[in-house]
Design a protein around this motif. Structure first.
Motif, PDB file in Angstrom:
ATOM      1  N   GLY A 129      30.335  53.373  49.608  1.00 46.56           N
ATOM      2  CA  GLY A 129      30.683  53.659  51.040  1.00 46.56           C
ATOM      3  C   GLY A 129      32.122  53.291  51.563  1.00 46.56           C
ATOM      4  O   GLY A 129      32.278  53.104  52.662  1.00 46.56           O
ATOM      5  N   SER A 130      32.904  53.103  50.519  1.00 49.46           N
ATOM      6  CA  SER A 130      34.174  52.935  50.978  1.00 49.46           C
ATOM      7  C   SER A 130      35.070  54.066  51.193  1.00 49.46           C
ATOM      8  O   SER A 130      35.188  55.002  50.523  1.00 49.46           O
ATOM      9  N   SER A 131      35.891  54.037  52.567  1.00 53.83           N
ATOM     10  CA  SER A 131      36.732  54.993  53.035  1.00 53.83           C
ATOM     11  C   SER A 131      37.990  55.006  52.263  1.00 53.83           C
ATOM     12  O   SER A 131      38.224  53.749  51.479  1.00 53.83           O
ATOM     13  N   ARG A 132      38.763  55.990  52.279  1.00 55.88           N
ATOM     14  CA  ARG A 132      40.015  56.065  51.640  1.00 55.88           C
ATOM     15  C   ARG A 132      41.093  54.906  51.905  1.00 55.88           C
ATOM     16  O   ARG A 132      41.622  54.139  51.277  1.00 55.88           O
ATOM     17  N   ALA A 133      41.068  54.594  53.378  1.00 54.05           N
ATOM     18  CA  ALA A 133      41.592  53.475  53.993  1.00 54.05           C
ATOM     19  C   ALA A 133      41.115  52.176  53.614  1.00 54.05           C
ATOM     20  O   ALA A 133      42.154  51.146  53.163  1.00 54.05           O
ATOM     21  N   ARG A 134      39.826  51.865  53.424  1.00 53.18           N
ATOM     22  CA  ARG A 134      39.320  50.630  52.976  1.00 53.18           C
ATOM     23  C   ARG A 134      39.595  50.537  51.746  1.00 53.18           C
ATOM     24  O   ARG A 134      39.342  49.497  51.217  1.00 53.18           O
ATOM     25  N   ALA A 135      39.802  51.671  50.818  1.00 52.21           N
ATOM     26  CA  ALA A 135      40.087  51.345  49.294  1.00 52.21           C
ATOM     27  C   ALA A 135      41.396  51.029  49.181  1.00 52.21           C
ATOM     28  O   ALA A 135      41.594  50.521  47.790  1.00 52.21           O
ATOM     29  N   ILE A 136      42.383  50.946  49.957  1.00 46.29           N
ATOM     30  CA  ILE A 136      43.625  50.764  49.566  1.00 46.29           C
ATOM     31  C   ILE A 136      43.927  49.451  49.259  1.00 46.29           C
ATOM     32  O   ILE A 136      44.705  49.065  48.034  1.00 46.29           O
ATOM     33  N   PRO A 137      43.481  48.416  49.778  1.00 43.16           N
ATOM     34  CA  PRO A 137      43.650  46.948  49.569  1.00 43.16           C
ATOM     35  C   PRO A 137      42.731  46.816  47.866  1.00 43.16           C
ATOM     36  O   PRO A 137      43.637  46.136  47.028  1.00 43.16           O
ATOM     37  N   THR A 138      41.714  47.438  47.730  1.00 48.42           N
ATOM     38  CA  THR A 138      41.219  47.243  46.388  1.00 48.42           C
ATOM     39  C   THR A 138      41.837  48.025  45.274  1.00 48.42           C
ATOM     40  O   THR A 138      42.173  47.269  44.238  1.00 48.42           O
ATOM     41  N   LEU A 139      42.461  49.167  45.536  1.00 46.87           N
ATOM     42  CA  LEU A 139      43.463  49.661  44.502  1.00 46.87           C
ATOM     43  C   LEU A 139      44.579  49.321  44.355  1.00 46.87           C
ATOM     44  O   LEU A 139      45.176  48.832  43.152  1.00 46.87           O
ATOM     45  N   LEU A 140      45.323  48.564  45.288  1.00 47.39           N
ATOM     46  CA  LEU A 140      46.447  47.909  45.114  1.00 47.39           C
ATOM     47  C   LEU A 140      46.106  46.437  44.337  1.00 47.39           C
ATOM     48  O   LEU A 140      46.870  46.145  43.551  1.00 47.39           O
ATOM     49  N   TRP A 141      44.973  45.959  44.599  1.00 51.31           N
ATOM     50  CA  TRP A 141      44.809  44.564  43.861  1.00 51.31           C
ATOM     51  C   TRP A 141      44.446  45.071  42.477  1.00 51.31           C
ATOM     52  O   TRP A 141      44.927  44.468  41.318  1.00 51.31           O
ATOM     53  N   ASP A 142      43.758  46.359  42.113  1.00 54.57           N
ATOM     54  CA  ASP A 142      43.450  46.611  40.739  1.00 54.57           C
ATOM     55  C   ASP A 142      44.805  46.922  39.980  1.00 54.57           C
ATOM     56  O   ASP A 142      44.795  46.835  38.649  1.00 54.57           O
TER      57      ASP A 142
END
Length: 238
Positions: A142-155
């Motif tokens: 259920g993660s939108s593109r905007a909400r995925a930004i912090p996750t992807l930056l951390w990964d």
């Protein structure tokens, strides 16, 4: 030949004496260099990470041109950046009233302009690669593109740290832009690269070589850190 060897030997001996004696004037220049470059990289990184991630994840008109522009701006000529910032901050420029020209703040702005596209372009590529790998999993949660930004930056933090180090390497070794907007004022805007150019032209090779040794050591540390972080990233991502 012997004269050249003697000149180099004397310069090297003088450089070591200055470094070992912790010459105050020398270390003021080194401290200002680090202050300016670290400030520029911090500001550029704060702007570039979300910018690069947004360009990677969102589709909008002209996105291709933005990607091309970011990649092209990675090779911005420093003297052109210096000229642009000079015009911006001069008395006749739009920000002339701020009185920033020929100050460390102007040097930070110039280096920030140089570093930002490097970090943004590398961030875009990193986040784009991670999104291709994980987008199905993230969307299923259920993660939108905007909400995925912090996750992807951390990964992608290991790759992004390498990008930031590349930006710092560009900033710390830059001379043209900071010379134009800083004016190379003794005790105020004189940094390592501009000091090396000035002292060499004056024949003060000991000072120039001392600063050159410090700058080479700094670049060596940056490359070592980048290599080490790259190895960690390879282990992390398999």
């Amino acid at each position: 030949m012997n004269g050249d060897e003697s000149l180099v030997g004397n310069a090297f001996t003088g450089a070591l004496k200055l470094l070992l004696s912790l010459d105050p004037a020398l270390f003021r220049v080194i401290a200002l260099s680090l202050q300016v470059s670290l400030s520029a990289v911090a500001i550029a990184t704060a702007l570039a990470l979300p910018l690069g991630a947004a360009v990677a994840l969102f589709r909008f008109p002209g996105r291709g041109l933005v990607v091309v522009a970011l990649n092209a701006l990675m090779g911005l000529p420093p003297v052109v950046v210096g000229l642009a910032v000079y015009l911006l901050l001069s008395r006749a420029g739009p920000l002339g009233a701020a009185g920033l020209l020929f100050t460390p703040s102007a040097m930070v702005i110039a280096q920030c302009v140089l570093v930002l596209p490097i970090v943004a372009a590398l961030t875009r590529q990193t986040v784009s690669d991670l999104w291709e790998e994980y987008h199905e999993q993230l969307q299923s949660l259920g993660s939108s593109r905007a909400r995925a930004i912090p996750t992807l930056l951390w990964d992608g933090r290991f790759r992004l740290i390498t990008a930031v180090l590349a930006g710092f390497g560009r900033a710390s070794a830059e001379v043209g832009a900071v010379l134009i907007v800083g004016g190379n004022i003794d005790g105020f805007t004189r940094v390592m690269t501009t000091s090396i150019a000035l002292e060499t032209s004056k024949g003060n090779l000991g000072i120039a070589m001392a600063l050159g040794i410090v700058l080479l050591a700094l670049i060596g540390v940056i490359n070592g850190l980048a290599y080490g972080i790259g190895e960690l990233a390879r282990r992390h991502y398999g």
